[in-house]
Design a protein around this motif. Structure first.
Motif, PDB file in Angstrom:
ATOM      1  N   PRO A  85       0.801  -1.227   0.000  1.00  0.00           N
ATOM      2  CA  PRO A  85       0.000   0.000   0.000  1.00  0.00           C
ATOM      3  C   PRO A  85       0.834   1.279   0.000  1.00  0.00           C
ATOM      4  O   PRO A  85       0.386   2.316  -0.481  1.00  0.00           O
ATOM      5  CB  PRO A  85      -0.815  -0.076   1.287  1.00  0.00           C
ATOM      6  N   ASN A  86       2.051   1.214   0.522  1.00  0.00           N
ATOM      7  CA  ASN A  86       2.882   2.408   0.620  1.00  0.00           C
ATOM      8  C   ASN A  86       3.753   2.652  -0.607  1.00  0.00           C
ATOM      9  O   ASN A  86       4.228   3.763  -0.813  1.00  0.00           O
ATOM     10  CB  ASN A  86       3.799   2.327   1.844  1.00  0.00           C
ATOM     11  N   CYS A  87       3.959   1.645  -1.413  1.00  0.00           N
ATOM     12  CA  CYS A  87       4.873   1.756  -2.552  1.00  0.00           C
ATOM     13  C   CYS A  87       4.157   2.369  -3.755  1.00  0.00           C
ATOM     14  O   CYS A  87       3.085   1.913  -4.154  1.00  0.00           O
ATOM     15  CB  CYS A  87       5.423   0.383  -2.917  1.00  0.00           C
ATOM     16  N   LYS A  88       4.766   3.371  -4.337  1.00  0.00           N
ATOM     17  CA  LYS A  88       4.171   4.029  -5.505  1.00  0.00           C
ATOM     18  C   LYS A  88       4.228   3.130  -6.735  1.00  0.00           C
ATOM     19  O   LYS A  88       3.403   3.252  -7.624  1.00  0.00           O
ATOM     20  CB  LYS A  88       4.878   5.346  -5.778  1.00  0.00           C
ATOM     21  N   LEU A  89       5.203   2.239  -6.805  1.00  0.00           N
ATOM     22  CA  LEU A  89       5.310   1.353  -7.952  1.00  0.00           C
ATOM     23  C   LEU A  89       4.445   0.109  -7.817  1.00  0.00           C
ATOM     24  O   LEU A  89       3.880  -0.361  -8.798  1.00  0.00           O
ATOM     25  CB  LEU A  89       6.773   0.925  -8.153  1.00  0.00           C
TER      26      LEU A  89
END
Length: 69
Positions: A61-65
C-alpha cells in the motif's frame, strides 16, 4: 505513520549496511558499537528484524510502484 515508516526504513538500512560489512570485511559494526551492552545489542537486532517484517507487511500500500496499477 510516516515517522514509523522512516524509523523502520532507517533500521533496515542499518541492518543492510551491517550485513554488507560482515560479508565484505568480516566486521560487525553493530556489535563493535554495542558489544559492552549485550541486552542493547540484542534489542538492536530484534528491532532491525521487526522493522523488516513491518516493511514487508506494509510495502504494497505504501509503494508508488507496487501499490496502484
Amino acid at each position: 505513520m510516516k515517522s514509523l515508516h522512516m524509523a523502520t526504513y532507517t533500521l533496515m538500512a542499518v541492518g543492510a549496511l551491517n550485513w554488507g560489512l560482515v560479508g565484505l570485511f568480516k566486521f560487525n559494526l553493530v556489535e563493535s558499537i554495542f558489544a559492552s551492552w549485550p541486552s542493547l545489542l540484542t534489542l538492536v537486532y530484534v528491532l532491525v528484524g521487526a522493522s523488516a517484517v513491518y516493511e514487508f507487511a506494509t510495502h504494497m500500500p505504501n509503494c508508488k510502484l507496487c501499490g496502484k496499477k
